[in-house]
Design an enzyme around this catalytic site. Structure first.
Site, PDB file in Angstrom:
ATOM      1  N   SER A  46      -9.923   1.454   2.520  1.00 25.39           N
ATOM      2  CA  SER A  46      -9.026   2.306   1.758  1.00 25.39           C
ATOM      3  C   SER A  46      -7.966   1.534   0.962  1.00 25.39           C
ATOM      4  CB  SER A  46      -8.312   3.276   2.696  1.00 25.39           C
ATOM      5  OG  SER A  46      -7.491   2.569   3.617  1.00 25.39           O
ATOM      6  N   LYS A  78       0.853  -1.190   0.000  1.00 28.78           N
ATOM      7  CA  LYS A  78       0.000   0.000   0.000  1.00 28.78           C
ATOM      8  C   LYS A  78       0.895   1.248   0.000  1.00 28.78           C
ATOM      9  CE  LYS A  78      -4.037   1.724   2.634  1.00 28.78           C
ATOM     10  NZ  LYS A  78      -4.957   1.425   3.751  1.00 28.78           N
ATOM     11  N   SER A 131     -10.175  -1.184   6.579  1.00 28.38           N
ATOM     12  CA  SER A 131      -9.571  -0.985   5.254  1.00 28.38           C
ATOM     13  C   SER A 131      -8.867  -2.178   4.641  1.00 28.38           C
ATOM     14  CB  SER A 131      -8.587   0.176   5.305  1.00 28.38           C
ATOM     15  OG  SER A 131      -9.303   1.367   5.227  1.00 28.38           O
TER      16      SER A 131
END
Ligand code: GLN
Length: 469
Positions: free
Chosen positions: A153, A78, A177
């Site tokens: 997310s 990420k 997330s």
């Protein structure tokens, strides 16, 4: 030809060791797939230039017979994880052009393992959102249903695994997330117990809630990644010493379902029907399913949306145009701050900074922040009590299957996506999302299991049995 669709970490380990393929071949196979798929899906923001070199190094380690668990295994990270001398931007304009100056603890471990970090993935700006719609770099589409979002997310990380563009990926989970995008994309997502994987080098969102975890294609793979990364770390003072990671429970017999919590508005009918089917499947596997009551659980979302913005407003204050990334100068320091933040932060980041500053301000601190802290402790106590009666708690992960971009008209509607995932963050317990069939429209559906603190093993035990068809 390597069949990426069927490949798991377990199978790749065998393939690499038995010389069926090299890490270089495997990495190249993923890069080929990325070239075909990523333009449409937008999972990756960048493929690292040194990916190929990392793979070659891994092959050397393997040929010397010094292979470790993740040697040669290609993965994605990420965009909020620091990988020294590589870009990291949390999908925010304010970090444009920023290069990491050190390695996150998880990156350090992956390097020691000889894993291959292919690239960084799209996310909601600073991990605030449930659909990647707040990213400064566009939306990530769901590889399983490209007319819908991949969730958020960590939507980009989920899409790399679901779209066969990485064998596994790392995300972060502050309110859901990892689990929510895993649910939307039909893969496994693990949010470990708070304090088991070091947060050192993870860009902080809500420091008392944040945790790094994996996206994988199987529960066994999630277990492999977790066991490799869950190391104590002096650089993160909230990282629990390994000797203190104790879970008294050793096996699962009873699974609790918080019935009243499932009756809330906005929960999709098909999601609930499918959840009942999953419960039947669990009964068939020999587990006893019982109703439980966690009366304060319904306040979890309210607590989260006070505590998280408070921590966000504090954590994001460091992005002032002086130390990192974007910098717009004004006539004095104060004006430079204002101009940089105005241009650099998106709407959702600004909203949360304002909300957080408000709940922490003199006069409101007791009414909002302190009250939320107290409730957080109460909910945690209730949860602990319930774990005296049952071994795991089950809910759906998401209140509905993946939605189309733009479908959530207001921030509040978007915040409701976190209803089932937030309780694990505010109490710190581990939770896993596992695929559980498809909706009538063919969208992935999911189930979430929560365990007592440090009870990841219990999640893996049930998860492995559940995922077998
Ligand atoms: N969707 C949640 C939020 O917007 C969760 C975010 C996260 O876990 N990083 O806050």
């Amino acid at each position: 030809m390597i069949d990426l669709k069927k490949l798991t970490i377990k199978k790749a380990q065998d393939g690499l060791r038995n010389k069926e393929f090299t890490s270089l071949e495997l990495t190249n196979a993923y890069i080929e797939e990325i070239k075909k798929t990523n333009e449409n899906i937008n999972a990756y923001l960048e493929i690292f230039e040194d990916a190929i070199d990392q793979a070659k190094k891994a092959d050397e380690i393997i040929s010397k017979g010094e292979s470790k668990t993740l040697t040669g295994v290609p993965l994605a990270i990420k965009d909020n994880l620091l990988f020294k001398d590589h870009k990291a931007g949390a999908s925010s304009k304010i970090l444009e052009g920023y290069f990491s100056t050190y390695d996150a603890k998880v990156i350090e471990t992956l390097k020691e393992e000889g894993a291959v970090i292919i690239g960084r993935t799209n996310m909601d700006e600073f991990a605030m959102g449930s659909s990647t719609e707040t990213s400064a770099y566009g939306i990530t589409k769901n590889p399983k249903a490209p007319h819908t979002v991949a969730g958020g997310s960590s939507g980009g990380s989920a899409a790399t695994v679901a779209g066969d563009m990485a064998l596994f990926s790392l995300g972060s989970d502050t309110g859901g997330s990892i689990r929510q995008p895993a649910g939307f994309c039909g893969i496994v997502g693990l949010k470990p117990t708070y304090g088991t994987i070091s947060r050192s080098g993870l860009m902080a969102m809500g420091s008392s809630l944040d945790i790094i975890g994996p996206f994988t294609k199987s529960v066994e793979d999630a277990e492999i990644v977790f066991n490799t990364l869950a190391k104590e770390d002096a650089k993160d003072s909230t990282c629990v010493l390994e000797k203190d990671r104790i879970c008294e429970k050793k096996e699962v017999k009873k699974i609790g379902v918080p019935r009243s919590f499932l009756k809330g508005e906005g929960i999709n009918k098909e999601t609930l029907e499918n959840f009942e089917k999953s419960l039947d499947k669990l009964r068939g596997l020999g587990y006893e399913i019982v109703d439980i009551d966690i009366p304060l659980m319904e306040y979890s979302l309210a607590v989260y949306y006070v505590l998280m913005p408070a921590e966000v407003s504090t954590n994001l204050s460091r992005f002032d145009g002086i130390r990192y990334g974007l910098s717009i100068s004004g006539k004095d320091v104060a004006e430079s701050y204002k101009k940089t933040k105005e241009a650099g932060f998106g709407k959702e980041a600004k909203r949360r900074i304002l909300l957080g500053t408000y709940v922490l301000s003199h006069g409101y601190y007791d009414a909002y922040y302190n009250k939320a802290v107290k409730l957080r402790h109460k909910i945690t106590e209730e949860m602990k009590k319930v774990f005296n009666e049952v071994d795991l708690i089950a809910t759906p992960t998401t209140p509905s299957p993946a939605f189309a971009p733009g479908a959530k008209a207001s921030p509040l509607e978007m915040y409701l996506s976190d209803i089932f995932t937030v309780p694990a963050n505010i109490t710190g317990v581990p939770a896993i999302s596992i695929p559980a069939g498809n909706s009538s429209e063919g969208l992935p559906l999911d189930i979430q299991f929560m365990a007592p603190h440090f009870g990841e093993k219990l999640l893996f035990e049930v998860g492995k049995k559940f995922e077998v068809k």
